[in-house]
Design a protein around this motif. Sequence first.
Motif, short mmCIF file in Angstrom:
data_model
loop_
_atom_site.label_atom_id
_atom_site.label_comp_id
_atom_site.label_asym_id
_atom_site.label_seq_id
_atom_site.Cartn_x
_atom_site.Cartn_y
_atom_site.Cartn_z
N UNK A 79 13.34 6.58 -7.11
CA UNK A 79 13.36 5.26 -6.50
C UNK A 79 13.43 5.39 -4.98
N UNK A 80 12.34 5.10 -4.32
CA UNK A 80 12.25 5.18 -2.87
C UNK A 80 12.03 3.78 -2.33
N UNK A 130 0.83 -1.21 0.00
CA UNK A 130 0.00 0.00 0.00
C UNK A 130 0.87 1.26 0.00
N UNK A 131 1.88 1.26 0.84
CA UNK A 131 2.79 2.42 0.89
C UNK A 131 3.52 2.57 -0.44
N UNK A 132 3.94 1.45 -1.02
CA UNK A 132 4.67 1.50 -2.29
C UNK A 132 3.80 2.07 -3.41
N UNK A 133 2.52 1.72 -3.43
CA UNK A 133 1.63 2.28 -4.45
C UNK A 133 1.45 3.78 -4.25
N UNK A 174 3.09 9.45 -6.01
CA UNK A 174 3.80 10.70 -5.74
C UNK A 174 4.97 10.92 -6.70
N UNK A 175 5.57 9.84 -7.19
CA UNK A 175 6.73 9.97 -8.09
C UNK A 175 6.33 9.84 -9.57
N UNK A 189 17.78 11.15 -12.12
CA UNK A 189 16.33 11.16 -11.93
C UNK A 189 15.85 9.81 -11.40
N UNK A 190 16.44 8.74 -11.90
CA UNK A 190 16.05 7.42 -11.41
C UNK A 190 16.37 7.26 -9.93
#
Length: 322
Positions: free
Chosen positions: A319-320, A249-252, A257-258, A314-315
Motif C-alpha cells: 500500500x503506497x 496515472x501514478x497510482x496505476x 509495480x506492486x 504484506x498489505x
Amino acid sequence: MTLLIVVGVFVVVAVAVFVLFSLMDQRRARARLLRERLETADKPAERRPDDDLALVRDEMLSEIPAIDNLLRRSERISRLQTSLSQADLNIRAGNVLLICVVSAAALGAFVFLWSGFPQAFWLGVIFGAIIPYSYVSYRRSKRFQEFETLFPHAIDQVARAVRAGHAFTTALELIANDTSEPVASEFRKLFEEQKFGLPVRDALMNLTERVPLVDVKFFVTAVMLQRETGGNLAEILDNLSYVIRERFKILRQVRVYTAQGRLTMMLLMALPPIIVVTMRMLNPTFIEPLFADPIGHVLVVAGISLQTVGYFVIRRIIQIQV
C-alpha cells in the motif's frame, strides 16, 4: 451435538427476550416521542442551531426501539451505520449485527458437522461473523473507487458551467442530473442540502463526511477558499482536475509495480486453508491430529496468528499512498 443444542437454545431464548421487550417498548415509543417533541417545543431558546439538522440526519440503528436505544450507546455501531450509508446499502446496523450472528452460527455448525471437531466450531463462528462486515467494507471501497474515477469529470462539468456563467449551486444541480452514480447521488444530496437552507460551507463539509476521500477534501477546500478570498473558480477547478488525473496515472503505475506483492499475499493466505480442506477430503486420518491433539491446537492457533501478521505486513508494504 450437545454444543449445537446449547447454542440453538441460547439463540432462541435471546430472540424471544428481544421480541418481548420490543413489543413492550413499542407501545410507549410513540408517546415518548411526542412527549420529547413537546418538551423541545416548549424550550425553543435552549435548542442549539444544529439541532434541526441533527434531527434530519439522524438514522435509526434498528427498527425495534429497545435495540435501537441499546445500539446508540456504542460509537462503533454508529460508525457501522455510517459505513453502510457510504456503501449505499439500504440496511440498518442492527440488521447487520443480526446477520453476523446468524452467519456465525450457521458457518460454525456447518464446519463442526463437516469436520467433526468441536474446536472447529469456534473457528467457523469467527469467520462467519466477519463475512457480513467484510462484504460491507468491500462495497464501500468499490463505491469509493467508482466515485474517484468519475470525480474528475464532475469537476470539469462544474468548471464548464461556471465558465458559461452559471452559479456554483446551479452547476451542482447539473452534475446531479447528468453524471453517473455514485457521483450523481452525492452531489444531489449536496445540492438539496443547500437548497433547503443549509449554508454552502456546511453542505460541503457534509460531503467530505459522506465521502472521506482526499480528492473530495481538495475540492471542498478549493471551493471554500475561492468563496472567501475570490478568484477564478473555473481555473482552480481545471487545475484540480488535472492534478487528480495525474495522480491516477501514478497510482496505476504503482499498482503494476506492486502486482507481484499482491499476488504473493493472495497465494499465501489461500494456500493453508486449501491444503487443509484437500487433506480432509483425501486423507482424513492424516489431518485429524491437527484438530484432535492438544499440540495440534497450538499449531493451528500459531498458524492463524502468523497468517494474520503476514497479511498485514504484506498489505502495509504494497500500500503506497499517492
